[in-house]
Design a protein around this motif. Structure first.
Motif, PDB file in Angstrom:
ATOM      1  N   TRP A 100       1.245   4.767   4.549  1.00 18.75           N
ATOM      2  CA  TRP A 100       0.581   6.060   4.385  1.00 18.75           C
ATOM      3  C   TRP A 100      -0.528   6.306   5.404  1.00 18.75           C
ATOM      4  O   TRP A 100      -1.181   7.352   5.381  1.00 18.75           O
TER       5      TRP A 100
ATOM      6  N   VAL B 114       7.654   5.562   4.794  1.00 18.21           N
ATOM      7  CA  VAL B 114       7.358   6.088   3.458  1.00 18.21           C
ATOM      8  C   VAL B 114       8.648   6.336   2.687  1.00 18.21           C
ATOM      9  O   VAL B 114       9.541   7.042   3.165  1.00 18.21           O
TER      10      VAL B 114
ATOM     11  N   GLN C 153      -3.166   8.776  -1.279  1.00 20.57           N
ATOM     12  CA  GLN C 153      -3.135   7.390  -0.843  1.00 20.57           C
ATOM     13  C   GLN C 153      -4.347   6.980  -0.016  1.00 20.57           C
ATOM     14  O   GLN C 153      -4.701   5.814   0.027  1.00 20.57           O
TER      15      GLN C 153
END
Length: 502
Positions: free
Chosen positions: A299, A363, A315
């Motif tokens: 992230w 991700v 995040q």
């Protein structure tokens, strides 16, 4: 006085902690090594602890390589961020947290490797009766020490070379060594590792340990980096023309048949296909543990508002670090597999539309952890495609080989990305552009530009074209290196001289 060796002058203390790798291990306390290294398992835990320094390496590659390069135009729209000085070539980043971490993190890893090596020398034969295991542990520690020093020399150029435990008083007398001396240690360590490490490990608990092919791959990259131009900056390039040395090692990896070129690009980064046949060496993470030892890099370049738009918890990416228009526009229309996996182009959150793009390669929204510091994915430090493309680079620099070999490698990579039409007569700048897209968000771009000799031209032209906000400093070759952290300079003024340009 008890000997200690933290090597960052602001933290000259012995540090041992639990290893953050997926290796069979237990936490190591900060107890004195005189009482710790008394069993076979203690030595295994000691080398596992040396792997611990790799945990933040992926974050470092994104913060210092991707952000520094022409891949990102990382100008914050939400207050001053640490990455802005990195992106914009500010002269006042000696106190930057990312720069400081690169120094201290690597030296902590070196300390742990040295500590293990020193205790192997003093006690290893008496404690570990298996000579093969003793040699393997030494080779792992030397591989890691070389890995950390190679990271340091690429960021900072000349750095202190320390191969043993030292007292605080001794540490205050050790200045920066010439780059050639740093490389001598790196090469010696990697040659030993390449000769002594196993080709693979049978036990599942040993997944992630360095192999002889990982050592050969990093050693090849060391030779290539030394062969790059000097820029007259006392940096990582020495102009040594060791391309054939590198090529020999790369061919040994290829000819071993231990690794294969993945059929599908997405499979390389699939959470369910870790340790796939593309992976030669990666930084391994273990999630759901106490203390938390997962990854944070997925992230790092992703804005929090995107996670919110997907119904996920923020995040820590805060504001966006946008991908440069130059990189976005470099993708061909037929590059239909790499670009969508690597890049998120726009999103809407709470009625606000964001049109800028960012990296999302690692991700997986179905695997967002409860703890943002505990992502369950490894970071690949060296993969088979890299070995192939590094071979092409060596040939273009004059190593033994043909243009046809170079073209075949590039066309293989392009075909997997969705581009069926072959290209020919690939030049070094074209190869670097292909690497740019293949390894986007993997932290290679800055080092590729420096090693290839293209950094001055590419970055100067890129700033002229991309810097619409007029916030970037003009590029100068001194910015190939980062400054020595101010915290290190302050401990004993005059011990380290600052790199030029800062």
């Amino acid at each position: 006085m008890k000997k200690i060796a933290g090597y960052s002058l602001i933290a000259v203390v012995g540090l041992l902690s639990a290893c953050d790798k997926k290796l069979d291990q237990n936490p190591i306390s900060s107890q004195a090594t005189e009482t710790f290294y008394v069993s076979r398992n203690d030595f295994i835990q000691g080398v596992n602890a040396a792997y611990n320094g790799l945990r933040t390496w992926p974050d470092r590659m994104l913060n210092l390589s991707e952000t520094r390069s022409d891949n990102l135009y990382a100008v914050s729209d939400g207050g001053v961020r640490e990455w802005e000085g990195i992106n914009s070539f500010h002269k006042t980043i000696a106190g930057n947290a990312y720069v400081t971490e690169a120094w201290s993190g690597n030296y902590t890893g070196i300390f742990k490797a040295n500590q293990l090596l020193e205790n192997l020398s003093l006690k290893g034969a008496a404690v570990i009766t298996d000579a093969g295991l003793r040699t393997r542990l030494e080779a792992e520690a030397r591989f890691l020490r070389a890995f950390y020093y190679f990271d340091l020399v690429r960021w900072f150029g000349r750095v202190p070379v320390i191969e043993r435990s030292v007292t605080p008083a001794e540490a205050l007398q050790i200045g920066r060594s010439p780059v050639t001396d740093v490389y001598n240690l790196i090469i010696s360590d990697l040659q030993f590792a390449a000769a002594s490490l196993p080709e693979a490990y049978a036990a599942a608990a040993d997944k992630g340990r360095a192999t002889r092919y990982a050592a050969k791959g990093i050693l090849a990259l060391v030779y290539m980096t030394r062969s790059g131009p000097t820029y007259d900056i006392k940096g990582p390039g020495l102009g040594l023309n060791e391309w054939d040395k590198a090529l020999t090692l790369l061919d040994e990896i290829i000819n071993s048949k231990k690794y294969t070129f993945a059929t599908k690009y997405a499979d390389i980064f699939d959470y369910d296909k870790e340790n796939n046949a593309e992976v030669i060496f990666d930084v391994q993470y273990n999630t759901g543990s106490t203390p938390v030892v997962g990854s944070t890099f997925p992230w790092l370049l992703v804005p929090d508002t995107w996670f919110q738009s997907q119904g996920k918890a923020t995040q820590g990416g805060l504001t966006i670090r946008p991908i440069s228009n130059n990189l976005l526009n470099s993708y061909e229309s037929a590059d239909t597999l790499r670009k969508p996996l690597t890049i998120q182009t726009g999103y809407t959150n709470n009625g606000v539309t964001e049109t800028r793009s960012f990296f999302k390669k690692y991700v997986n929204l179905t695997r967002v952890p409860n703890n943002r510091l505990d992502w369950p994915i490894n970071f690949i430090a060296l993969r088979y495609t890299d070995v192939l493309m590094l071979k092409a680079e060596c040939i273009l620099h004059g190593a033994t080989g043909t243009q046809a070999e170079v073209d075949a490698i590039v066309n293989q990579v392009r075909k997997r990305a969705g581009m069926e039409d072959p290209v020919s007569n690939i030049t070094l700048p074209q190869l670097m552009e292909e690497r740019r897209k293949e390894f986007a968000a993997e932290g290679t771009r800055w080092h590729d530009l420096v090693r290839s000799g293209l950094v001055e031209t590419v970055m100067t032209n890129w700033i002229t074209q991309e810097d619409v906000g007029k916030v970037m400093q003009p590029f100068q070759k001194n910015y190939i290196l980062y400054p020595i952290p101010q915290s290190e300079l302050d401990v004993k003024p005059g011990l380290y001289e600052q790199n030029l340009g800062y």
